[in-house]
Design a protein around this motif. Structure first.
Motif, PDB file in Angstrom:
ATOM      1  N   MET A  30     -46.068 -49.841  83.765  1.00 24.74           N
ATOM      2  CA  MET A  30     -47.337 -49.172  84.080  1.00 24.74           C
ATOM      3  C   MET A  30     -47.648 -49.315  85.564  1.00 24.74           C
ATOM      4  SD  MET A  30     -51.147 -49.789  82.467  1.00 24.74           S
ATOM      5  CE  MET A  30     -50.853 -48.681  81.087  1.00 24.74           C
ATOM      6  N   ILE A  31     -48.196 -48.254  86.149  1.00 22.01           N
ATOM      7  CA  ILE A  31     -48.580 -48.268  87.554  1.00 22.01           C
ATOM      8  C   ILE A  31     -50.076 -48.525  87.658  1.00 22.01           C
ATOM      9  CG2 ILE A  31     -48.711 -46.947  89.697  1.00 22.01           C
ATOM     10  CD1 ILE A  31     -46.322 -45.305  88.715  1.00 22.01           C
ATOM     11  N   ASN A  32     -50.443 -49.510  88.464  1.00 20.14           N
ATOM     12  CA  ASN A  32     -51.830 -49.850  88.718  1.00 20.14           C
ATOM     13  C   ASN A  32     -52.198 -49.531  90.162  1.00 20.14           C
ATOM     14  OD1 ASN A  32     -52.461 -51.152  86.090  1.00 20.14           O
ATOM     15  ND2 ASN A  32     -50.870 -52.602  86.731  1.00 20.14           N
ATOM     16  N   PRO A  33     -53.482 -49.453  90.490  1.00 21.77           N
ATOM     17  CA  PRO A  33     -53.871 -49.122  91.863  1.00 21.77           C
ATOM     18  C   PRO A  33     -53.231 -50.014  92.923  1.00 21.77           C
ATOM     19  CG  PRO A  33     -55.773 -48.965  90.433  1.00 21.77           C
ATOM     20  CD  PRO A  33     -54.660 -49.521  89.588  1.00 21.77           C
ATOM     21  N   GLN A  34     -53.088 -51.316  92.625  1.00 22.35           N
ATOM     22  CA  GLN A  34     -52.518 -52.230  93.614  1.00 22.35           C
ATOM     23  C   GLN A  34     -51.021 -52.020  93.836  1.00 22.35           C
ATOM     24  OE1 GLN A  34     -53.925 -53.124  90.721  1.00 22.35           O
ATOM     25  NE2 GLN A  34     -52.770 -54.729  89.670  1.00 22.35           N
ATOM     26  N   LYS A  42     -55.069 -40.668  87.800  1.00 21.55           N
ATOM     27  CA  LYS A  42     -55.416 -39.797  86.679  1.00 21.55           C
ATOM     28  C   LYS A  42     -54.548 -38.543  86.665  1.00 21.55           C
ATOM     29  CE  LYS A  42     -60.232 -41.289  86.226  1.00 21.55           C
ATOM     30  NZ  LYS A  42     -61.662 -40.867  86.326  1.00 21.55           N
ATOM     31  N   ASP A  43     -53.779 -38.340  87.743  1.00 22.01           N
ATOM     32  CA  ASP A  43     -52.856 -37.207  87.806  1.00 22.01           C
ATOM     33  C   ASP A  43     -51.619 -37.478  86.967  1.00 22.01           C
ATOM     34  OD1 ASP A  43     -54.575 -35.830  89.409  1.00 22.01           O
ATOM     35  OD2 ASP A  43     -53.389 -35.973  91.235  1.00 22.01           O
ATOM     36  N   THR A  76     -46.884 -36.164  81.943  1.00 21.25           N
ATOM     37  CA  THR A  76     -47.236 -37.497  81.460  1.00 21.25           C
ATOM     38  C   THR A  76     -47.989 -38.210  82.572  1.00 21.25           C
ATOM     39  OG1 THR A  76     -46.413 -39.509  80.388  1.00 21.25           O
ATOM     40  CG2 THR A  76     -45.117 -38.674  82.208  1.00 21.25           C
ATOM     41  N   LYS A  77     -48.924 -39.064  82.232  1.00 20.99           N
ATOM     42  CA  LYS A  77     -49.790 -39.693  83.217  1.00 20.99           C
ATOM     43  C   LYS A  77     -49.004 -40.574  84.193  1.00 20.99           C
ATOM     44  CE  LYS A  77     -53.728 -38.001  82.067  1.00 20.99           C
ATOM     45  NZ  LYS A  77     -54.374 -37.065  83.015  1.00 20.99           N
ATOM     46  N   LEU A  78     -49.474 -40.592  85.443  1.00 20.85           N
ATOM     47  CA  LEU A  78     -48.827 -41.427  86.446  1.00 20.85           C
ATOM     48  C   LEU A  78     -48.816 -42.902  86.028  1.00 20.85           C
ATOM     49  CD1 LEU A  78     -50.177 -39.988  89.837  1.00 20.85           C
ATOM     50  CD2 LEU A  78     -47.984 -39.554  88.742  1.00 20.85           C
ATOM     51  N   ASN A 129     -43.617 -39.843  76.251  1.00 14.01           N
ATOM     52  CA  ASN A 129     -45.065 -39.973  76.416  1.00 14.01           C
ATOM     53  C   ASN A 129     -45.689 -38.688  76.972  1.00 14.01           C
ATOM     54  OD1 ASN A 129     -45.517 -43.031  75.928  1.00 14.01           O
ATOM     55  ND2 ASN A 129     -43.801 -42.963  77.358  1.00 14.01           N
ATOM     56  N   SER A 130     -45.049 -37.555  76.698  1.00  8.62           N
ATOM     57  CA  SER A 130     -45.429 -36.313  77.365  1.00  8.62           C
ATOM     58  C   SER A 130     -46.262 -35.385  76.490  1.00  8.62           C
ATOM     59  CB  SER A 130     -44.173 -35.566  77.817  1.00  8.62           C
ATOM     60  OG  SER A 130     -43.422 -35.119  76.699  1.00  8.62           O
ATOM     61  N   ASN A 131     -46.805 -34.407  77.161  1.00  6.46           N
ATOM     62  CA  ASN A 131     -47.493 -33.304  76.523  1.00  6.46           C
ATOM     63  C   ASN A 131     -47.089 -32.031  77.257  1.00  6.46           C
ATOM     64  OD1 ASN A 131     -49.195 -31.954  74.752  1.00  6.46           O
ATOM     65  ND2 ASN A 131     -51.030 -32.301  76.003  1.00  6.46           N
ATOM     66  N   ILE A 132     -47.264 -30.904  76.605  1.00  9.43           N
ATOM     67  CA  ILE A 132     -47.083 -29.607  77.254  1.00  9.43           C
ATOM     68  C   ILE A 132     -48.465 -29.061  77.583  1.00  9.43           C
ATOM     69  CG2 ILE A 132     -46.359 -27.217  76.944  1.00  9.43           C
ATOM     70  CD1 ILE A 132     -43.911 -28.693  77.119  1.00  9.43           C
ATOM     71  N   LYS A 133     -48.656 -28.669  78.828  1.00  6.34           N
ATOM     72  CA  LYS A 133     -49.981 -28.158  79.162  1.00  6.34           C
ATOM     73  C   LYS A 133     -49.923 -27.161  80.313  1.00  6.34           C
ATOM     74  CE  LYS A 133     -51.595 -31.790  82.350  1.00  6.34           C
ATOM     75  NZ  LYS A 133     -52.666 -32.785  82.553  1.00  6.34           N
ATOM     76  N   ARG A 134     -50.998 -26.424  80.432  1.00  7.93           N
ATOM     77  CA  ARG A 134     -51.171 -25.490  81.530  1.00  7.93           C
ATOM     78  C   ARG A 134     -52.090 -26.134  82.560  1.00  7.93           C
ATOM     79  NH1 ARG A 134     -51.448 -19.503  78.870  1.00  7.93           N
ATOM     80  NH2 ARG A 134     -51.003 -18.974  81.008  1.00  7.93           N
ATOM     81  N   MET A 135     -51.840 -25.833  83.831  1.00 10.28           N
ATOM     82  CA  MET A 135     -52.699 -26.324  84.907  1.00 10.28           C
ATOM     83  C   MET A 135     -52.976 -25.166  85.851  1.00 10.28           C
ATOM     84  SD  MET A 135     -50.998 -30.041  85.671  1.00 10.28           S
ATOM     85  CE  MET A 135     -52.098 -30.326  87.047  1.00 10.28           C
ATOM     86  N   PRO A 136     -53.743 -24.189  85.404  1.00  9.06           N
ATOM     87  CA  PRO A 136     -53.945 -22.978  86.201  1.00  9.06           C
ATOM     88  C   PRO A 136     -54.683 -23.240  87.504  1.00  9.06           C
ATOM     89  CG  PRO A 136     -55.447 -23.013  84.346  1.00  9.06           C
ATOM     90  CD  PRO A 136     -54.501 -24.158  84.148  1.00  9.06           C
ATOM     91  N   GLN A 137     -54.175 -22.661  88.578  1.00 11.49           N
ATOM     92  CA  GLN A 137     -54.837 -22.685  89.874  1.00 11.49           C
ATOM     93  C   GLN A 137     -54.936 -21.249  90.371  1.00 11.49           C
ATOM     94  OE1 GLN A 137     -53.523 -25.718  92.750  1.00 11.49           O
ATOM     95  NE2 GLN A 137     -52.206 -26.524  91.153  1.00 11.49           N
ATOM     96  N   TYR A 138     -56.112 -20.839  90.738  1.00 12.37           N
ATOM     97  CA  TYR A 138     -56.335 -19.448  91.139  1.00 12.37           C
ATOM     98  C   TYR A 138     -55.415 -19.048  92.291  1.00 12.37           C
ATOM     99  CZ  TYR A 138     -58.512 -15.274  92.993  1.00 12.37           C
ATOM    100  OH  TYR A 138     -58.729 -14.004  93.455  1.00 12.37           O
ATOM    101  N   ASN A 139     -54.761 -17.911  92.126  1.00 11.97           N
ATOM    102  CA  ASN A 139     -53.882 -17.313  93.135  1.00 11.97           C
ATOM    103  C   ASN A 139     -52.670 -18.187  93.428  1.00 11.97           C
ATOM    104  OD1 ASN A 139     -53.231 -15.112  94.776  1.00 11.97           O
ATOM    105  ND2 ASN A 139     -54.026 -16.129  96.605  1.00 11.97           N
ATOM    106  N   LYS A 140     -52.359 -19.120  92.533  1.00 11.10           N
ATOM    107  CA  LYS A 140     -51.178 -19.953  92.764  1.00 11.10           C
ATOM    108  C   LYS A 140     -50.336 -20.061  91.507  1.00 11.10           C
ATOM    109  CE  LYS A 140     -49.569 -24.422  94.458  1.00 11.10           C
ATOM    110  NZ  LYS A 140     -49.943 -25.766  94.973  1.00 11.10           N
TER     111      LYS A 140
END
Length: 272
Positions: A1-5, A158-159, A263-265, A243-254
């Motif tokens: 697991m990755i933590n802030p530190q 959270k990315d 999967t979470k960082l 640990n994955s999911n399939i998802k959309r991450m729409p960004q306008y004009n991109k």
């Protein structure tokens, strides 16, 4: 697991003249896959973020481990005419099989109309103990900062680690794909896979299509040639898919139609 530190910060990173020339060469041959109206200066800016991230991670790995990273642009022979078959390779410093691997990768790139690696070459690289890696960079924006506009490691974490699925990099806006079950049914309905292939087998197909490792690096641009680089960590493809999911991450004009395996960082591993 990755933590802030666990996040590693390199401050005051610049591009030398050789890297700047490579960035311009790459930008001149870049096709606008998602942003069809991007101007050359925007492509150069985006490419710079990626190359700064890549070179900072390469230097970190070289200095602090028994491994080194070699990106495809360091040994490609196609004059940027084709899509790159991989991002980079990672191997131990005492591995004597590097030239054999380079020769095979370039052979695949020359023989495949899309420059893709064959499954045989992927297996060959593993036998040589040479592994594929993708280094994904992200430009730091206000969404990664707190209310005082200070960069928040918690918000960054959270990315996600992201990669495109094998069968669909994008789907129409009116199609609902929000998870593995939806993706599986869409692959069946689109005749990409046969009905006898179940979801477990589909995930195995996706696993074989993935890079061995995925690394994540964030870049804060201070001015035109000064950057702070945040090395987040990496993940092994098996842990990624488990640990994955399939998802959309729409960004306008991109990337309104883009589809990702994510999967979470925090599910990754820190770089020591």
């Amino acid at each position: 697991m990755i933590n802030p530190q666990d996040i590693i910060l390199y401050q005051g990173i610049t591009c030398d003249d050789n890297l700047l020339e490579q960035i311009k060469e790459i930008a001149n041959h870049t096709k606008n896959t998602w942003q069809t109206n991007r101007m050359l200066n925007e492509i150069i800016s985006d490419t710079t973020i990626g190359k700064v991230a890549e070179h900072t991670l390469k230097n970190h790995i070289k200095q602090h481990s028994n491994y080194f990273i070699l990106d495809y642009d360091d040994f490609r022979k196609d004059n940027y005419k084709k899509h790159a078959p991989l991002d980079c390779i990672i191997l131990q410093k005492d591995n004597n099989n590097l030239q054999n691997a380079i020769n095979q990768i370039n052979l695949d790139a020359a023989n495949n109309p899309n420059g893709a690696l064959s499954q045989n070459t992927k297996e060959y690289l593993k036998k040589l103990q040479i592994f594929t890696m993708e280094i994904k960079s992200t430009r730091i924006t206000n969404r990664h900062k707190d209310e005082k506009l200070k960069i928040s490691y918690e918000k960054i974490l959270k990315d996600d680690f992201l990669t495109y699925p094998k069968f669909f990099r994008k789907i129409p806006n009116n199609v609902q794909v929000n998870g593995w079950e939806d993706y599986y049914r869409y692959c069946i309905d689109s005749n990409k896979i046969q009905p006898e292939i179940n979801l477990i087998l589909l995930k195995n197909i996706e696993l074989e299509n993935m890079y061995d490792y995925y690394a994540r690096v964030y870049v804060e641009q201070i001015n035109i040639n000064l950057f702070n680089v945040y090395i987040i960590g990496y993940i092994i493809k098996q842990n990624f898919i488990n640990n994955s999911n399939i998802k959309r991450m729409p960004q306008y004009n991109k990337s309104e139609q883009a589809l990702y395996i994510a999967t979470k960082l925090k599910n990754g591993i820190k770089f020591k």
